[in-house]
Enzyme design. Sequence first.
Site, mmCIF file in Angstrom:
data_model
loop_
_atom_site.group_PDB
_atom_site.id
_atom_site.type_symbol
_atom_site.label_atom_id
_atom_site.label_comp_id
_atom_site.label_asym_id
_atom_site.label_seq_id
_atom_site.Cartn_x
_atom_site.Cartn_y
_atom_site.Cartn_z
ATOM 1 C CD GLN A 178 -2.890 -1.115 2.334
ATOM 2 O OE1 GLN A 178 -2.634 -1.749 3.350
ATOM 3 N NE2 GLN A 178 -3.974 -0.389 2.213
ATOM 4 C CD1 TRP A 198 -5.952 2.183 7.367
ATOM 5 C CD2 TRP A 198 -4.206 0.870 7.870
ATOM 6 N NE1 TRP A 198 -5.366 1.807 6.188
ATOM 7 C CE2 TRP A 198 -4.298 1.013 6.458
ATOM 8 C CE3 TRP A 198 -3.189 0.083 8.405
ATOM 9 C CZ2 TRP A 198 -3.405 0.388 5.591
ATOM 10 C CZ3 TRP A 198 -2.283 -0.528 7.558
ATOM 11 C CH2 TRP A 198 -2.413 -0.379 6.161
ATOM 12 C CD GLU A 217 -8.013 -6.733 8.094
ATOM 13 O OE1 GLU A 217 -8.373 -6.745 6.907
ATOM 14 O OE2 GLU A 217 -8.295 -5.792 8.862
ATOM 15 C CD GLU A 220 -4.985 -2.491 9.677
ATOM 16 O OE1 GLU A 220 -6.040 -2.184 9.090
ATOM 17 O OE2 GLU A 220 -4.172 -3.299 9.199
ATOM 18 C CE1 TYR A 247 -9.510 -1.555 9.922
ATOM 19 C CE2 TYR A 247 -9.820 0.813 9.669
ATOM 20 C CZ TYR A 247 -8.997 -0.311 9.658
ATOM 21 O OH TYR A 247 -7.670 -0.170 9.396
ATOM 22 C CD GLU A 285 -8.237 0.748 1.825
ATOM 23 O OE1 GLU A 285 -7.375 1.206 2.595
ATOM 24 O OE2 GLU A 285 -8.629 -0.434 1.870
HETATM 25 N N1 LIG Z 1 -10.365 -1.046 4.056
HETATM 26 N N2 LIG Z 1 -9.618 -0.623 4.671
HETATM 27 C C1 LIG Z 1 -8.673 -0.052 5.518
HETATM 28 C C2 LIG Z 1 -7.649 -1.097 6.027
HETATM 29 C C3 LIG Z 1 -6.778 -1.644 4.894
HETATM 30 O O1 LIG Z 1 -6.151 -0.581 4.188
HETATM 31 C C4 LIG Z 1 -5.733 -2.534 5.559
HETATM 32 O O2 LIG Z 1 -4.757 -2.970 4.609
HETATM 33 C C5 LIG Z 1 -6.410 -3.773 6.135
HETATM 34 O O3 LIG Z 1 -5.497 -4.388 7.041
HETATM 35 C C6 LIG Z 1 -7.733 -3.467 6.841
HETATM 36 O O4 LIG Z 1 -8.823 -3.261 6.029
HETATM 37 C C7 LIG Z 1 -8.372 -2.238 6.717
#
Ligand SMILES: N#[N+]C[C@@H]1[C@@H](O)[C@H](O)[C@@H](O)[C@@H]2O[C@H]12
Length: 449
Positions: free
Chosen positions: A20, A401, A166, A354, A296, A408
């Site tokens: 990312q 986060w 995750e 996160e 979240y 994203e």
């Molecule tokens: N969507 N969203 C934001 C965030 C994502 O950017 C992260 O990589 C994941 O670990 C988790 O899903 C959360």
Amino acid sequence: MHRRYFPEDFIWGAATASYQIEGAYNEDGKGESIWDRFSHTPGKILNGDTGDVACDHYHRFREDVKLMKELGLDSYRFSISWPRVLPEGKGQVNEKGLDFYKQLVDQLLKAGIDPAITLYHWDLPQALQEKGGWANRDTAKYFVEYANLIFKELGDVVPLWITHNEPWVVSFPGHAFGEHAPGIKNYQTALQVAHNLLLSHGMAVQSFRQLGLPGKIGITLNLTPVYPFSDNEADQKACDLQDAFINRWFLDPIFEGSYPEELHQIYRKKVGEFIIKNDDLEIINQKIDFLGINYYLRLVVKHNPDYNIFGVETVKPEGREYTEMGWEVYPEGLYDLLIRLHKDYAPEALYITENGAAYQDQIDADGRVHDQKRIAYLKAHLKNAHRAIEAGVPVKGYYIWSLMDNFEWAFGYSKRFGLIYINYDNQQRILKDSAYWYRTIIAKNYIED
Ligand SMILES: N#[N+]C[C@@H]1[C@@H](O)[C@H](O)[C@@H](O)[C@@H]2O[C@H]12
């Protein structure tokens, strides 16, 4: 104003992930990842965005560590790109790739910031996907070989280790719904992937213990508290099924050494079997030092026999606030989740690995980003984390986060979660108001409500 002081040793952090933010997707010997392949496949990512450049963190990491130091972070959670260090997933090591992470860790330690490493945050080497990826049990073995390489290089100086980020998202959006890399739509494959991910987690924990490393090791799960739309029995049953689907399918094997039986029966009947070998669940059920949770949102569900294999439909409560992701802002859900985890699974420690929100951030005329909604979101969730700590839940740290706006996933660069605004046209970094706010929270170690 009431001051909520956090424990003296509470860890204040921020999080990112390799694909990312790093960019340099094909530089210095890095191998292709499944997210390189997926993002280069037309139609998969909004606006055709890719992680080819992202936040150019591979070249700008020294500047970024300086910004982390300016915020006063105690810890920085980041992930290692497996194909950057092992281009084929196994065998030949890419020394330049390994050297990047050694330099990053060195910069962090010099800045007084503890590294927290996620070994797998979704960017599997494409070469392993060609051999079946996580659906192939051998990938668990290759994961442990990769983990051992990193353990041996950085294990003496990195205090916190997360095997997977995750696994539910890797399994279902990635292998049942086709929304994430590698873009497979096969539920039975998804179940085998989930199992092999869990197996690789347990095997990596065993190896970490055998190496006698000084740090702590755990796993990060996306956990979502589920609430029934009404108190009728059918909705309550729908709630229990959704909880098993998202939460217990991973929590139970890790903490209890078994899959939720009722859901397993549904899968046997409606999806098919997946391969579990003799002592797999014993391996998965390794004692871990902490549970990482990504929180979240909550889900509200009702029974709908026509909706999916479970007959469970998610509903969006009216009159509530939602983020740019369409996720309900429900800070109380963090408290409920922490209390439940403490009661039902009693992890030795918990880190909120996160928590954060995407909002429509923009640079105002004064050159600043006044992201007041994000400050309100973070403060409300910290309040609920504090409530859980006061109730006896061993929450040891909190990672926002994200440190910076980033790629994203299927939404590309359209969603901004960062404390730091990224101008993708020139890679300028701008501390948002939330970054300055977080800096004061870290310095004072309390929030006021
Ligand atoms: N969507 N969203 C934001 C965030 C994502 O950017 C992260 O990589 C994941 O670990 C988790 O899903 C959360």
